[in-house]
Design a protein around this motif. Structure first.
Motif, PDB file in Angstrom:
ATOM      1  N   ALA A  11       0.829  -1.207   0.000  1.00  0.00           N
ATOM      2  CA  ALA A  11       0.000   0.000   0.000  1.00  0.00           C
ATOM      3  C   ALA A  11       0.864   1.258   0.000  1.00  0.00           C
ATOM      4  CB  ALA A  11      -0.929  -0.010   1.212  1.00  0.00           C
ATOM      5  N   ASN A  12       1.958   1.239   0.750  1.00  0.00           N
ATOM      6  CA  ASN A  12       2.865   2.384   0.769  1.00  0.00           C
ATOM      7  C   ASN A  12       3.524   2.582  -0.595  1.00  0.00           C
ATOM      8  OD1 ASN A  12       2.302   2.832   3.458  1.00  0.00           O
ATOM      9  ND2 ASN A  12       4.141   1.810   4.216  1.00  0.00           N
ATOM     10  N   ARG A  13       3.853   1.484  -1.250  1.00  0.00           N
ATOM     11  CA  ARG A  13       4.449   1.574  -2.585  1.00  0.00           C
ATOM     12  C   ARG A  13       3.461   2.207  -3.562  1.00  0.00           C
ATOM     13  NH1 ARG A  13       5.410  -3.630  -3.262  1.00  0.00           N
ATOM     14  NH2 ARG A  13       7.273  -3.559  -1.975  1.00  0.00           N
ATOM     15  N   TYR A  14       2.197   1.784  -3.487  1.00  0.00           N
ATOM     16  CA  TYR A  14       1.160   2.394  -4.317  1.00  0.00           C
ATOM     17  C   TYR A  14       1.106   3.904  -4.063  1.00  0.00           C
ATOM     18  CZ  TYR A  14      -0.990  -2.312  -4.846  1.00  0.00           C
ATOM     19  OH  TYR A  14      -1.250  -3.622  -5.107  1.00  0.00           O
ATOM     20  N   GLU A  15       1.089   4.279  -2.784  1.00  0.00           N
ATOM     21  CA  GLU A  15       0.898   5.683  -2.429  1.00  0.00           C
ATOM     22  C   GLU A  15       2.065   6.540  -2.917  1.00  0.00           C
ATOM     23  OE1 GLU A  15      -0.856   9.031  -1.359  1.00  0.00           O
ATOM     24  OE2 GLU A  15      -1.777   7.052  -1.379  1.00  0.00           O
ATOM     25  N   THR A  26       9.434  15.361  -8.383  1.00  0.00           N
ATOM     26  CA  THR A  26       9.277  15.642  -6.962  1.00  0.00           C
ATOM     27  C   THR A  26      10.464  15.063  -6.206  1.00  0.00           C
ATOM     28  OG1 THR A  26       7.742  15.468  -5.083  1.00  0.00           O
ATOM     29  CG2 THR A  26       7.945  13.543  -6.484  1.00  0.00           C
ATOM     30  N   SER A  27      10.663  15.529  -4.996  1.00  0.00           N
ATOM     31  CA  SER A  27      11.787  15.064  -4.178  1.00  0.00           C
ATOM     32  C   SER A  27      11.314  14.051  -3.155  1.00  0.00           C
ATOM     33  CB  SER A  27      12.454  16.243  -3.462  1.00  0.00           C
ATOM     34  OG  SER A  27      11.585  16.782  -2.475  1.00  0.00           O
ATOM     35  N   ARG A  28      12.268  13.332  -2.584  1.00  0.00           N
ATOM     36  CA  ARG A  28      11.947  12.369  -1.529  1.00  0.00           C
ATOM     37  C   ARG A  28      11.354  13.088  -0.316  1.00  0.00           C
ATOM     38  NH1 ARG A  28      15.968  10.989  -4.637  1.00  0.00           N
ATOM     39  NH2 ARG A  28      16.512   8.813  -5.141  1.00  0.00           N
ATOM     40  N   ALA A  43      12.630   6.722   1.015  1.00  0.00           N
ATOM     41  CA  ALA A  43      13.886   6.484   0.298  1.00  0.00           C
ATOM     42  C   ALA A  43      13.996   5.028  -0.153  1.00  0.00           C
ATOM     43  CB  ALA A  43      15.070   6.862   1.181  1.00  0.00           C
ATOM     44  N   THR A  44      13.577   4.111   0.702  1.00  0.00           N
ATOM     45  CA  THR A  44      13.622   2.692   0.346  1.00  0.00           C
ATOM     46  C   THR A  44      12.669   2.388  -0.803  1.00  0.00           C
ATOM     47  OG1 THR A  44      14.201   2.058   2.605  1.00  0.00           O
ATOM     48  CG2 THR A  44      13.248   0.349   1.206  1.00  0.00           C
ATOM     49  N   LEU A  45      11.442   2.905  -0.728  1.00  0.00           N
ATOM     50  CA  LEU A  45      10.448   2.635  -1.769  1.00  0.00           C
ATOM     51  C   LEU A  45      10.848   3.287  -3.090  1.00  0.00           C
ATOM     52  CD1 LEU A  45       7.205   3.105   0.361  1.00  0.00           C
ATOM     53  CD2 LEU A  45       8.209   0.953  -0.410  1.00  0.00           C
ATOM     54  N   VAL A  46      11.398   4.501  -3.025  1.00  0.00           N
ATOM     55  CA  VAL A  46      11.892   5.148  -4.241  1.00  0.00           C
ATOM     56  C   VAL A  46      13.009   4.312  -4.866  1.00  0.00           C
ATOM     57  CG1 VAL A  46      13.205   7.147  -5.084  1.00  0.00           C
ATOM     58  CG2 VAL A  46      11.173   7.491  -3.681  1.00  0.00           C
ATOM     59  N   GLY A  47      13.879   3.766  -4.027  1.00  0.00           N
ATOM     60  CA  GLY A  47      14.943   2.900  -4.530  1.00  0.00           C
ATOM     61  C   GLY A  47      14.394   1.687  -5.269  1.00  0.00           C
ATOM     62  N   ALA A  64      17.233  25.984   0.304  1.00  0.00           N
ATOM     63  CA  ALA A  64      17.861  27.123   0.979  1.00  0.00           C
ATOM     64  C   ALA A  64      18.834  26.655   2.047  1.00  0.00           C
ATOM     65  CB  ALA A  64      16.780  28.017   1.594  1.00  0.00           C
ATOM     66  N   GLY A  65      20.099  26.905   1.808  1.00  0.00           N
ATOM     67  CA  GLY A  65      21.101  26.642   2.824  1.00  0.00           C
ATOM     68  C   GLY A  65      21.496  25.191   2.987  1.00  0.00           C
ATOM     69  N   GLY A  66      20.915  24.275   2.236  1.00  0.00           N
ATOM     70  CA  GLY A  66      21.255  22.869   2.403  1.00  0.00           C
ATOM     71  C   GLY A  66      21.718  22.245   1.093  1.00  0.00           C
ATOM     72  N   ARG A  67      21.900  20.923   1.127  1.00  0.00           N
ATOM     73  CA  ARG A  67      22.306  20.231  -0.080  1.00  0.00           C
ATOM     74  C   ARG A  67      21.159  20.201  -1.085  1.00  0.00           C
ATOM     75  NH1 ARG A  67      24.621  14.445   1.070  1.00  0.00           N
ATOM     76  NH2 ARG A  67      22.571  14.259   2.038  1.00  0.00           N
ATOM     77  N   PRO A  68      21.456  20.269  -2.370  1.00  0.00           N
ATOM     78  CA  PRO A  68      20.383  20.174  -3.371  1.00  0.00           C
ATOM     79  C   PRO A  68      19.629  18.847  -3.221  1.00  0.00           C
ATOM     80  CG  PRO A  68      22.439  20.892  -4.372  1.00  0.00           C
ATOM     81  CD  PRO A  68      22.769  20.450  -2.976  1.00  0.00           C
ATOM     82  N   ARG A  69      18.323  18.906  -3.407  1.00  0.00           N
ATOM     83  CA  ARG A  69      17.490  17.708  -3.274  1.00  0.00           C
ATOM     84  C   ARG A  69      17.361  17.009  -4.628  1.00  0.00           C
ATOM     85  NH1 ARG A  69      12.345  19.967   0.274  1.00  0.00           N
ATOM     86  NH2 ARG A  69      13.438  20.118   2.282  1.00  0.00           N
ATOM     87  N   GLY A  70      17.575  15.691  -4.617  1.00  0.00           N
ATOM     88  CA  GLY A  70      17.389  14.921  -5.831  1.00  0.00           C
ATOM     89  C   GLY A  70      15.925  14.806  -6.207  1.00  0.00           C
ATOM     90  N   LEU A  71      15.636  14.917  -7.495  1.00  0.00           N
ATOM     91  CA  LEU A  71      14.264  14.838  -7.990  1.00  0.00           C
ATOM     92  C   LEU A  71      14.057  13.538  -8.756  1.00  0.00           C
ATOM     93  CD1 LEU A  71      13.846  18.472  -9.370  1.00  0.00           C
ATOM     94  CD2 LEU A  71      12.954  17.562  -7.214  1.00  0.00           C
ATOM     95  N   VAL A  72      12.857  12.982  -8.601  1.00  0.00           N
ATOM     96  CA  VAL A  72      12.494  11.787  -9.358  1.00  0.00           C
ATOM     97  C   VAL A  72      11.201  12.078 -10.120  1.00  0.00           C
ATOM     98  CG1 VAL A  72      13.610  10.133  -7.810  1.00  0.00           C
ATOM     99  CG2 VAL A  72      11.238  10.823  -7.375  1.00  0.00           C
ATOM    100  N   ALA A  73      11.017  11.347 -11.213  1.00  0.00           N
ATOM    101  CA  ALA A  73       9.813  11.485 -12.033  1.00  0.00           C
ATOM    102  C   ALA A  73       9.455  10.129 -12.612  1.00  0.00           C
ATOM    103  CB  ALA A  73      10.043  12.500 -13.154  1.00  0.00           C
ATOM    104  N   VAL A  74       8.225  10.025 -13.091  1.00  0.00           N
ATOM    105  CA  VAL A  74       7.794   8.788 -13.740  1.00  0.00           C
ATOM    106  C   VAL A  74       8.628   8.560 -14.990  1.00  0.00           C
ATOM    107  CG1 VAL A  74       5.881   7.621 -14.885  1.00  0.00           C
ATOM    108  CG2 VAL A  74       5.449   9.039 -12.893  1.00  0.00           C
TER     109      VAL A  74
END
Length: 415
Positions: A11-15, A26-28, A43-47, A64-74
């Protein structure tokens, strides 16, 4: 039934995939905020989805002020899905990419004399072959074919247990289809398919509790309860169209009298028109689609007969929807399928008025009543999404990073 850890993970994978499809890229971190899951779980499900090539990394966004966030898409080119809508008068098939965008459509007319399972299967095979050819998709890129057939089905065995429109009993539908199609096959009915489409892409998205009312030749209600599809103990939940509305009323095709379907389904609407104005030019005997289309045009032009038929239909439908509101206390009731789509806003407004007269004020105050916002065939979309869920459920059965679902005659995804 108690949910297992595997059910929860599925169910979490679906969501997570639902959210990626809706919000790509979108980012993690955004996924965790939207789904309520922990960042580690996301992170695990995205993997897993990256390993399956259902999604892809598409760069970074500044934070802002942090590491760039990785983006994922279909990864829209990562595979294809097919949805099949078997109805009494047609077989409609659509092929989708992994973003559930339609790439090809095909439709086969089903004549009244073509009700044998082998004949219907022939139409399905022809239409599926047509969309694959039109989209130019290699057969091994089709991750699954979701097949919706009216009536009661056993999705684990692929059997159409009872289809009243053709008087089918225990037809091994997926066995018959597997003789023509080499793709993984998943069986369900339009109530579940329509609800899944609304849950992933429509008015039920993000809702914990919703009712999707299917208004076509057949009538029923797909139920979303507690954030997921409710099937019942034998996959028969939602047969609201065969609950009794009028004691000793019209005979329904199920054999009983006074069913909801006998008053608000396409046949019931045609019967009411015939009783009210037997010589009306709006009536096209033997052609449900033409009659409903004519009623819609009549409403638009101010035809009094059309207006009265739709208002009377809405009275019955509103009383039935009020029962659903009182029973399930949903956040939204969605009017779906071709009759609702064709009659549109005039039907919706009349139904809302009738529900107000019959439903209890407290549950009604929390319930919206809307038309389905899905612009395509929602049953095809839902059937394809059921096939996508089945493919997601085969995590672990992969080779070289590609999904390789079992090529069995029927594969049932988790609830």
């Amino acid at each position: 039934m108690k949910r297992t850890s595997r059910d929860i993970r599925t169910a979490n994978r679906y969501e997570v995939l639902r959210q990626i499809i809706a919000e790509s890229p979108t980012s993690r971190q955004e996924l965790a905020a939207a789904t309520g899951l922990s960042l580690a779980t996301v992170a695990t499900l995205v993997g897993e989805l990256l390993d399956l090539r259902m999604i892809t990394e598409v760069g970074f966004e500044d934070s802002a002020g942090g590491r760039p966030r990785g983006l994922v898409a279909v990864n829209t080119s990562g595979g294809a899905l097919i949805g099949v809508d078997i109805a009494e008068t047609y077989v409609h098939v659509e092929l989708f990419d992994l973003g559930l965008n339609v790439l090809a459509r095909a439709e086969e007319d089903v004549r009244p004399s073509e009700s044998l399972p082998e004949q219907v299967v022939g139409h399905v095979a022809t239409a599926v072959g047509s969309v694959v050819a039109r989209a130019g998709v290699e057969g091994d890129r089709v991750l699954g074919v979701g097949v919706s057939v009216p009536g009661q089905v056993d999705r684990a065995t692929g059997v159409s247990e009872y289809a009243p429109n053709w008087d089918w009993h225990d037809v091994p539908l997926l066995d018959l289809l597997s003789e023509h199609l080499a793709h993984p096959l998943y069986l369900d009915n339009p109530l579940r398919a329509g609800a899944v489409a609304e849950l992933w892409f429509g008015a039920a998205r993000g809702r914990g509790n919703a009712v999707v009312v299917n208004l076509g030749t057949g009538v029923g209600a797909g139920l979303v309860l507690g954030g997921g599809l409710h099937r019942g103990v034998s996959n028969s939940a939602g047969e609201w169209g065969h609950t009794t509305m009028v004691l000793d009323g019209r005979r329904c095709r199920c054999g009983n009298h006074g069913c909801v379907e006998a008053y608000v389904g396409a046949r019931g609407i045609m019967l009411h028109l015939r009783e009210l104005a037997p010589d009306s030019p709006l009536l096209h005997p033997g052609d449900q689609t033409a009659t409903i289309d004519a009623l819609a045009r009549g409403i638009a032009s101010g035809d009094p007969v059309a207006r009265r038929v739709v208002e009377e239909t809405a009275r019955y439908l509103g009383a039935g929807v009020a029962d659903l509101v009182n029973l399930f206390n949903p956040e939204v009731v969605v009017l779906s399928s071709w009759v609702a789509r064709t009659l549109g806003e005039p039907l919706l407004h009349a139904v809302r008025e009738a529900v107000t007269r019959h439903a209890l004020p407290r549950p009604l105050a929390s319930t919206g009543i809307v038309l389905s916002p899905i612009p395509t065939d929602s049953v095809c979309l839902g059937a394809a999404t059921i096939a996508l869920e089945g493919a997601l459920d085969t995590v672990g059965q992969k080779h070289g990073g590609r999904i390789t679902p079992p090529r069995s005659r029927a594969t049932a995804p988790s609830p």
